[in-house]
Design a protein around this motif. Structure first.
Motif, PDB file in Angstrom:
ATOM      1  N   ASP A   1       0.812  -1.209   0.000  1.00  0.00           N
ATOM      2  CA  ASP A   1       0.000   0.000   0.000  1.00  0.00           C
ATOM      3  C   ASP A   1       0.851   1.267   0.000  1.00  0.00           C
ATOM      4  N   LEU A   2       2.133   1.151   0.334  1.00  0.00           N
ATOM      5  CA  LEU A   2       3.008   2.311   0.360  1.00  0.00           C
ATOM      6  C   LEU A   2       3.571   2.647  -1.012  1.00  0.00           C
ATOM      7  N   HIS A   3       3.400   1.758  -1.998  1.00  0.00           N
ATOM      8  CA  HIS A   3       3.851   2.048  -3.351  1.00  0.00           C
ATOM      9  C   HIS A   3       3.048   3.232  -3.870  1.00  0.00           C
ATOM     10  N   PRO A   4       3.687   4.219  -4.489  1.00  0.00           N
ATOM     11  CA  PRO A   4       2.969   5.433  -4.892  1.00  0.00           C
ATOM     12  C   PRO A   4       1.754   5.182  -5.780  1.00  0.00           C
ATOM     13  N   LYS A   5       1.862   4.288  -6.753  1.00  0.00           N
ATOM     14  CA  LYS A   5       0.715   4.034  -7.626  1.00  0.00           C
ATOM     15  C   LYS A   5      -0.442   3.421  -6.846  1.00  0.00           C
ATOM     16  N   THR A   6      -0.138   2.475  -5.966  1.00  0.00           N
ATOM     17  CA  THR A   6      -1.176   1.840  -5.169  1.00  0.00           C
ATOM     18  C   THR A   6      -1.802   2.846  -4.215  1.00  0.00           C
ATOM     19  N   PHE A   7      -0.980   3.701  -3.617  1.00  0.00           N
ATOM     20  CA  PHE A   7      -1.467   4.706  -2.680  1.00  0.00           C
ATOM     21  C   PHE A   7      -2.434   5.665  -3.363  1.00  0.00           C
ATOM     22  N   VAL A   8      -2.054   6.168  -4.543  1.00  0.00           N
ATOM     23  CA  VAL A   8      -2.919   7.102  -5.268  1.00  0.00           C
ATOM     24  C   VAL A   8      -4.195   6.416  -5.694  1.00  0.00           C
ATOM     25  N   ARG A   9      -4.084   5.194  -6.219  1.00  0.00           N
ATOM     26  CA  ARG A   9      -5.266   4.474  -6.678  1.00  0.00           C
ATOM     27  C   ARG A   9      -6.212   4.205  -5.512  1.00  0.00           C
ATOM     28  N   LYS A  10      -5.662   3.845  -4.371  1.00  0.00           N
ATOM     29  CA  LYS A  10      -6.510   3.484  -3.233  1.00  0.00           C
ATOM     30  C   LYS A  10      -7.149   4.701  -2.574  1.00  0.00           C
ATOM     31  N   HIS A  11      -6.379   5.779  -2.412  1.00  0.00           N
ATOM     32  CA  HIS A  11      -6.870   6.903  -1.622  1.00  0.00           C
ATOM     33  C   HIS A  11      -7.448   8.047  -2.445  1.00  0.00           C
ATOM     34  N   LEU A  12      -7.068   8.167  -3.690  1.00  0.00           N
ATOM     35  CA  LEU A  12      -7.552   9.297  -4.469  1.00  0.00           C
ATOM     36  C   LEU A  12      -8.530   8.906  -5.570  1.00  0.00           C
ATOM     37  N   LEU A  13      -8.316   7.758  -6.203  1.00  0.00           N
ATOM     38  CA  LEU A  13      -9.150   7.382  -7.330  1.00  0.00           C
ATOM     39  C   LEU A  13     -10.278   6.441  -6.962  1.00  0.00           C
ATOM     40  N   GLU A  14     -10.268   5.921  -5.745  1.00  0.00           N
ATOM     41  CA  GLU A  14     -11.299   4.983  -5.317  1.00  0.00           C
ATOM     42  C   GLU A  14     -12.596   5.736  -5.069  1.00  0.00           C
ATOM     43  N   ASP A  15     -13.712   5.165  -5.514  1.00  0.00           N
ATOM     44  CA  ASP A  15     -15.013   5.795  -5.315  1.00  0.00           C
ATOM     45  C   ASP A  15     -15.495   5.562  -3.892  1.00  0.00           C
ATOM     46  N   ASP A  16     -15.745   6.635  -3.196  1.00  0.00           N
ATOM     47  CA  ASP A  16     -16.320   6.578  -1.854  1.00  0.00           C
ATOM     48  C   ASP A  16     -17.674   7.272  -1.899  1.00  0.00           C
ATOM     49  N   ASP A  17     -18.736   6.489  -1.839  1.00  0.00           N
ATOM     50  CA  ASP A  17     -20.072   7.072  -1.878  1.00  0.00           C
ATOM     51  C   ASP A  17     -20.390   7.852  -0.616  1.00  0.00           C
ATOM     52  N   ASP A  18     -19.729   7.494   0.511  1.00  0.00           N
ATOM     53  CA  ASP A  18     -20.012   8.166   1.767  1.00  0.00           C
ATOM     54  C   ASP A  18     -19.510   9.607   1.770  1.00  0.00           C
ATOM     55  N   HIS A  19     -18.407   9.878   1.046  1.00  0.00           N
ATOM     56  CA  HIS A  19     -17.782  11.193   1.106  1.00  0.00           C
ATOM     57  C   HIS A  19     -18.105  12.047  -0.125  1.00  0.00           C
ATOM     58  N   ARG A  20     -18.946  11.563  -0.998  1.00  0.00           N
ATOM     59  CA  ARG A  20     -19.265  12.288  -2.216  1.00  0.00           C
ATOM     60  C   ARG A  20     -20.319  13.344  -1.911  1.00  0.00           C
ATOM     61  N   PRO A  21     -20.045  14.607  -2.271  1.00  0.00           N
ATOM     62  CA  PRO A  21     -21.051  15.634  -2.041  1.00  0.00           C
ATOM     63  C   PRO A  21     -22.225  15.434  -2.988  1.00  0.00           C
ATOM     64  N   SER A  22     -23.403  15.816  -2.536  1.00  0.00           N
ATOM     65  CA  SER A  22     -24.587  15.655  -3.379  1.00  0.00           C
ATOM     66  C   SER A  22     -24.885  16.961  -4.089  1.00  0.00           C
ATOM     67  N   ARG A  23     -25.340  16.837  -5.318  1.00  0.00           N
ATOM     68  CA  ARG A  23     -25.691  18.026  -6.096  1.00  0.00           C
ATOM     69  C   ARG A  23     -27.184  18.296  -5.952  1.00  0.00           C
ATOM     70  N   THR A  24     -27.517  19.564  -5.840  1.00  0.00           N
ATOM     71  CA  THR A  24     -28.924  19.950  -5.812  1.00  0.00           C
ATOM     72  C   THR A  24     -29.154  20.894  -6.971  1.00  0.00           C
ATOM     73  N   ASN A  25     -30.130  20.576  -7.801  1.00  0.00           N
ATOM     74  CA  ASN A  25     -30.472  21.393  -8.973  1.00  0.00           C
ATOM     75  C   ASN A  25     -29.274  21.591  -9.901  1.00  0.00           C
ATOM     76  N   GLY A  26     -28.431  20.581 -10.002  1.00  0.00           N
ATOM     77  CA  GLY A  26     -27.277  20.679 -10.890  1.00  0.00           C
ATOM     78  C   GLY A  26     -26.132  21.474 -10.312  1.00  0.00           C
ATOM     79  N   ARG A  27     -26.278  21.964  -9.091  1.00  0.00           N
ATOM     80  CA  ARG A  27     -25.212  22.749  -8.473  1.00  0.00           C
ATOM     81  C   ARG A  27     -24.664  22.014  -7.267  1.00  0.00           C
ATOM     82  N   LEU A  28     -23.371  22.186  -7.017  1.00  0.00           N
ATOM     83  CA  LEU A  28     -22.721  21.520  -5.904  1.00  0.00           C
ATOM     84  C   LEU A  28     -23.040  22.211  -4.579  1.00  0.00           C
TER      85      LEU A  28
END
Length: 118
Positions: free
Chosen positions: A64-91
């Motif tokens: 997990d400390l490899h840079p590619k794995t770290f970026v893929r796991k922590h930055l590119l992974e989809d987290d539905d819990d932390h995703r902001p919701s849009r209202t009327n097309g606006r953030l």
């Protein structure tokens, strides 16, 4: 394996026979023992590290400390819990109406990539 073709492998085998001659089986055995010892040392170091970190890091993996794995796991992974919701097309509620355009990407949509741009 290491992008070595059949011809290159044959040259390496012939070169090993010329250099080591009759001692080739002994040298191969020593290399195998050394590789086994290095693996054991790496496994024991990994287990010592996991024991030293404690139960909080029981799922810790060195890979997990490899840079590619770290970026893929922590930055590119989809987290539905932390995703902001849009209202009327606006953030945000105070976002101006001109901020939402027809060409706007969704939150999880990737922009097009032009390999000739840079």
């Amino acid at each position: 394996m290491f992008d070595v073709g059949l011809g290159e492998m044959a040259v390496l085998v012939v070169l090993a026979l010329v250099i080591f001659g009759d001692r080739l089986p002994q040298v191969a055995g020593q290399a195998g023992r050394m590789l086994r010892q290095v693996r054991q040392m790496a496994n024991s170091a990994r287990s010592d590290l996991q024991e030293g970190l404690g139960p909080e890091f029981k799922d810790f993996d060195i890979a997990d400390l490899h840079p590619k794995t770290f970026v893929r796991k922590h930055l590119l992974e989809d987290d539905d819990d932390h995703r902001p919701s849009r209202t009327n097309g606006r953030l945000f509620d105070d976002e101006p109406s001109y901020a939402t355009t027809a060409g706007e990407l969704d939150y999880d949509e990737r922009p097009p990539f032009d390999s000739e741009a840079t």
